[in-house]
Design a protein around this motif. Sequence first.
Motif, PDB file in Angstrom:
ATOM      1  N   ASP A   3     -58.042 -37.902   3.437  1.00  0.00           N
ATOM      2  CA  ASP A   3     -57.188 -37.610   4.125  1.00  0.00           C
ATOM      3  C   ASP A   3     -56.280 -38.531   2.735  1.00  0.00           C
ATOM      4  OD1 ASP A   3     -54.140 -38.155   4.522  1.00  0.00           O
ATOM      5  OD2 ASP A   3     -54.936 -38.322   6.747  1.00  0.00           O
ATOM      6  N   LYS A   4     -55.266 -37.994   1.919  1.00  0.00           N
ATOM      7  CA  LYS A   4     -54.554 -39.487   0.514  1.00  0.00           C
ATOM      8  C   LYS A   4     -53.875 -40.515   1.506  1.00  0.00           C
ATOM      9  CE  LYS A   4     -54.370 -35.914  -3.231  1.00  0.00           C
ATOM     10  NZ  LYS A   4     -54.205 -36.333  -4.255  1.00  0.00           N
ATOM     11  N   THR A   6     -54.975 -41.753   4.153  1.00  0.00           N
ATOM     12  CA  THR A   6     -56.096 -42.687   4.694  1.00  0.00           C
ATOM     13  C   THR A   6     -56.096 -43.677   3.503  1.00  0.00           C
ATOM     14  OG1 THR A   6     -57.020 -41.680   6.279  1.00  0.00           O
ATOM     15  CG2 THR A   6     -57.740 -43.546   6.020  1.00  0.00           C
ATOM     16  N   LYS A   8     -58.121 -46.534   1.210  1.00  0.00           N
ATOM     17  CA  LYS A   8     -59.690 -46.129   0.597  1.00  0.00           C
ATOM     18  C   LYS A   8     -60.183 -47.988   1.536  1.00  0.00           C
ATOM     19  CE  LYS A   8     -59.634 -43.609  -2.532  1.00  0.00           C
ATOM     20  NZ  LYS A   8     -60.076 -43.814  -4.268  1.00  0.00           N
TER      21      LYS A   8
END
Length: 52
Positions: A3-4, A6, A8
Amino acid sequence: MPDKATPKPLGANGFKYREQFGVIVVCKDEAEHKAAYERLKAQGYKCKVVRV
């Protein structure tokens, strides 16, 4: 697929890595160094000056 939205996680030392790409131009003298920098800046490149 990740999911972009979320983010890193940070590394163990808190550093957030961001991939970058660069080019090194080797110049014969300070005048050529300045001219190359000015020409690349005028073309819209983000430049950093380094002298070694």
